[in-house]
Design an enzyme around this catalytic site. Structure first.
Site, PDB file in Angstrom:
ATOM      1  N   TYR A  71       0.830  -1.211   0.000  1.00  0.00           N
ATOM      2  CA  TYR A  71       0.000   0.000   0.000  1.00  0.00           C
ATOM      3  C   TYR A  71       0.867   1.264   0.000  1.00  0.00           C
ATOM      4  CZ  TYR A  71      -4.425  -2.316  -0.011  1.00  0.00           C
ATOM      5  OH  TYR A  71      -5.505  -3.041  -0.433  1.00  0.00           O
ATOM      6  N   ARG A  74       1.606   1.854  -3.520  1.00  0.00           N
ATOM      7  CA  ARG A  74       0.436   2.387  -4.231  1.00  0.00           C
ATOM      8  C   ARG A  74       0.183   3.847  -3.864  1.00  0.00           C
ATOM      9  NH1 ARG A  74      -4.644  -1.223  -3.825  1.00  0.00           N
ATOM     10  NH2 ARG A  74      -5.406   0.518  -5.051  1.00  0.00           N
ATOM     11  N   ASN A 106     -12.427   4.039  -6.505  1.00  0.00           N
ATOM     12  CA  ASN A 106     -10.996   4.333  -6.460  1.00  0.00           C
ATOM     13  C   ASN A 106     -10.604   4.918  -5.108  1.00  0.00           C
ATOM     14  OD1 ASN A 106     -11.088   3.479  -9.047  1.00  0.00           O
ATOM     15  ND2 ASN A 106     -10.917   5.505  -9.986  1.00  0.00           N
ATOM     16  N   VAL A 107      -9.354   4.644  -4.744  1.00  0.00           N
ATOM     17  CA  VAL A 107      -8.860   5.086  -3.440  1.00  0.00           C
ATOM     18  C   VAL A 107      -7.753   6.123  -3.617  1.00  0.00           C
ATOM     19  CG1 VAL A 107      -9.511   2.959  -2.240  1.00  0.00           C
ATOM     20  CG2 VAL A 107      -7.309   3.042  -3.410  1.00  0.00           C
ATOM     21  N   ASP A 108      -7.614   6.647  -4.862  1.00  0.00           N
ATOM     22  CA  ASP A 108      -6.450   7.470  -5.192  1.00  0.00           C
ATOM     23  C   ASP A 108      -6.641   8.972  -4.974  1.00  0.00           C
ATOM     24  OD1 ASP A 108      -8.026   8.240  -7.457  1.00  0.00           O
ATOM     25  OD2 ASP A 108      -7.134   6.671  -8.699  1.00  0.00           O
ATOM     26  N   HIS A 123     -14.740   2.498  -1.500  1.00  0.00           N
ATOM     27  CA  HIS A 123     -13.717   1.553  -1.046  1.00  0.00           C
ATOM     28  C   HIS A 123     -12.659   2.229  -0.179  1.00  0.00           C
ATOM     29  CE1 HIS A 123     -14.672  -1.504  -4.527  1.00  0.00           C
ATOM     30  NE2 HIS A 123     -15.630  -1.396  -3.643  1.00  0.00           N
ATOM     31  N   SER A 193     -14.951  -2.568 -14.404  1.00  0.00           N
ATOM     32  CA  SER A 193     -15.273  -3.846 -15.044  1.00  0.00           C
ATOM     33  C   SER A 193     -16.647  -4.344 -14.617  1.00  0.00           C
ATOM     34  CB  SER A 193     -14.204  -4.891 -14.696  1.00  0.00           C
ATOM     35  OG  SER A 193     -14.148  -5.055 -13.293  1.00  0.00           O
TER      36      SER A 193
HETATM   37  P1  OAD Z   1     -10.987  -3.269 -12.890  1.00  0.00           P
HETATM   38  O1  OAD Z   1      -9.517  -3.410 -13.067  1.00  0.00           O
HETATM   39  O2  OAD Z   1     -11.754  -4.476 -12.522  1.00  0.00           O
HETATM   40  O3  OAD Z   1     -11.633  -2.703 -14.228  1.00  0.00           O
HETATM   41  C1  OAD Z   1     -11.075  -1.584 -14.865  1.00  0.00           C
HETATM   42  C2  OAD Z   1     -11.910  -1.299 -16.101  1.00  0.00           C
HETATM   43  O4  OAD Z   1     -11.408  -0.115 -16.683  1.00  0.00           O
HETATM   44  C3  OAD Z   1     -11.852  -2.384 -17.175  1.00  0.00           C
HETATM   45  O5  OAD Z   1     -13.181  -2.717 -17.573  1.00  0.00           O
HETATM   46  C4  OAD Z   1     -11.085  -1.725 -18.316  1.00  0.00           C
HETATM   47  O6  OAD Z   1     -11.552  -2.133 -19.605  1.00  0.00           O
HETATM   48  C5  OAD Z   1     -11.394  -0.268 -18.076  1.00  0.00           C
HETATM   49  N1  OAD Z   1     -10.392   0.667 -18.604  1.00  0.00           N
HETATM   50  C6  OAD Z   1      -9.065   0.482 -18.808  1.00  0.00           C
HETATM   51  N2  OAD Z   1      -8.495   1.594 -19.278  1.00  0.00           N
HETATM   52  C7  OAD Z   1      -9.484   2.529 -19.372  1.00  0.00           C
HETATM   53  C8  OAD Z   1      -9.530   3.884 -19.792  1.00  0.00           C
HETATM   54  N3  OAD Z   1      -8.430   4.529 -20.200  1.00  0.00           N
HETATM   55  N4  OAD Z   1     -10.723   4.520 -19.760  1.00  0.00           N
HETATM   56  C9  OAD Z   1     -11.852   3.891 -19.338  1.00  0.00           C
HETATM   57  N5  OAD Z   1     -11.849   2.610 -18.933  1.00  0.00           N
HETATM   58  C10 OAD Z   1     -10.692   1.934 -18.949  1.00  0.00           C
HETATM   59  O7  OAD Z   1     -11.214  -2.078 -11.841  1.00  0.00           O
HETATM   60  P2  OAD Z   1     -12.524  -1.771 -10.989  1.00  0.00           P
HETATM   61  O8  OAD Z   1     -13.741  -2.088 -11.740  1.00  0.00           O
HETATM   62  O9  OAD Z   1     -12.350  -0.391 -10.448  1.00  0.00           O
HETATM   63  O10 OAD Z   1     -11.237  -3.361  -4.952  1.00  0.00           O
HETATM   64  O11 OAD Z   1     -12.355  -2.785  -9.814  1.00  0.00           O
HETATM   65  C11 OAD Z   1     -13.245  -2.765  -8.739  1.00  0.00           C
HETATM   66  C12 OAD Z   1     -12.558  -3.145  -7.467  1.00  0.00           C
HETATM   67  O12 OAD Z   1     -11.856  -4.388  -7.649  1.00  0.00           O
HETATM   68  C13 OAD Z   1     -11.473  -2.187  -7.029  1.00  0.00           C
HETATM   69  O13 OAD Z   1     -11.980  -1.109  -6.297  1.00  0.00           O
HETATM   70  C14 OAD Z   1     -10.573  -3.050  -6.202  1.00  0.00           C
HETATM   71  C15 OAD Z   1     -10.521  -4.234  -7.124  1.00  0.00           C
HETATM   72  O14 OAD Z   1     -10.121  -5.442  -6.593  1.00  0.00           O
HETATM   73  C16 OAD Z   1     -10.521  -3.693  -3.861  1.00  0.00           C
HETATM   74  O15 OAD Z   1      -9.309  -3.655  -3.838  1.00  0.00           O
HETATM   75  C17 OAD Z   1     -11.358  -4.073  -2.698  1.00  0.00           C
END
Ligand code: OAD
Length: 256
Positions: A71, A74, A106-108, A123, A193
């Site tokens: 972390y 990150r 997002n946590v950023d 989150h 996603s």
């Molecule tokens: P993911 O990594 O699951 O999904 C990221 C999505 O962003 C994918 O569908 C990509 O196609 C899309 N993507 C990539 N580049 C992009 C861009 N330039 N513009 C738009 N979209 C783009 O990330 P999250 O859905 O945020 O939780 O994941 C959800 C949670 O799973 C996170 O908060 C984290 C993770 O494990 C924990 O850590 C508890």
């Protein structure tokens, strides 16, 4: 005109009539700031690391130093990153619409640094630490130190104030997001996603309540079939384009 540009124009024309807009974001919106996503096949965090080793309460109990170091890395990435044109366009669009709630996984902290207000962090945040002791609620700004600091209240180890797998989301934040989803008429899902629950359920609540769904993502997701507006592209380009179309429409006085 390409399909993509026609969709962006149609969406821009829909915006002035929107009464209440929910924006759900995920790691993809920060990808163009240089922060890795989680599930992208080549570059995603979970293709290099195992979530059970780094993002669970058990992992912290067994190897607090390892989890802390991950972390810390990150946090350093997030601190060095800058909001990208997608974050900035969203922050500029926000005051132009009637009612907007941004709900991020997002946590950023990049939405807030781009100037967005009213951002619900589902989150948690990398920028804060909280005590890992049961029953202790001590929270403080994160510290860039090599090992978990000790809680000044109870003497247990401090941990990042993020939500780990197996932990409940903050009840008040989830309730507010779900309530807003149930009454909004437009819901954006950007850079997620749509695989992680309960966050993924929020857009589905909006869809079931009759809101128009907008998905901005270069790839299809389980939400795609429910979206009226599918914008297949990176948010760092698509959101500035949407803002330009919106400004053109509102400046020329053309609204639907
Ligand atoms: P993911 O990594 O699951 O999904 C990221 C999505 O962003 C994918 O569908 C990509 O196609 C899309 N993507 C990539 N580049 C992009 C861009 N330039 N513009 C738009 N979209 C783009 O990330 P999250 O859905 O945020 O939780 O994941 C959800 C949670 O799973 C996170 O908060 C984290 C993770 O494990 C924990 O850590 C508890």
């Amino acid at each position: 005109m390409t399909n993509l540009s026609a969709t962006l124009q149609a969406l821009a024309a829909r915006l002035p009539a929107a009464r209440s807009v929910l924006v759900l974001t995920g790691a993809g919106i920060s990808a163009e700031s240089g922060l890795p996503t989680f599930r992208d096949a080549m570059s995603g965090m979970w293709s290099r690391f195992r979530p059970e080793d780094l993002a669970t309460p058990e992992a912290f109990r067994h190897q607090p130093e390892l989890v802390w170091r991950w972390y810390r890395w990150r946090r350093q990435l997030a601190a060095q990153a800058q909001p990208n044109p997608g974050h900035r366009a969203l922050a500029r669009l926000q005051p132009l619409l009637r009612e907007v709630l941004i709900v991020t996984q997002n946590v950023d902290g990049l939405h807030q640094r781009a100037g967005s207000r009213d951002v619900l962090e589902l989150h948690g945040s990398l920028l804060r630490d909280r005590c890992s002791g049961s029953g202790c609620t001590w929270v403080m700004a994160c510290r860039d130190v090599p090992e978990p600091p000790i809680c000044p209240v109870c003497g247990e180890k401090m941990r990042p104030a993020v939500i780990w797998f197996g932990e409940p989301l903050p009840e008040d934040a989830l309730l507010r997001a779900n309530e807003f989803a149930g009454q909004c008429d437009l819901c954006f899902s950007i850079g997620t996603s749509s695989q992680v629950y309960p966050a993924a359920e929020i857009a589905m609540i909006a869809a079931r309540a009759g809101a128009d769904i907008v998905e901005i993502n270069p790839s299809a997701t389980p939400l795609t079939p429910y979206a009226e507006f599918v914008i297949n592209g990176p948010s760092g380009e698509m959101l500035p384009d949407l803002l330009r179309h919106h400004e053109r429409i509102t400046q020329s006085g053309v609204t639907l």
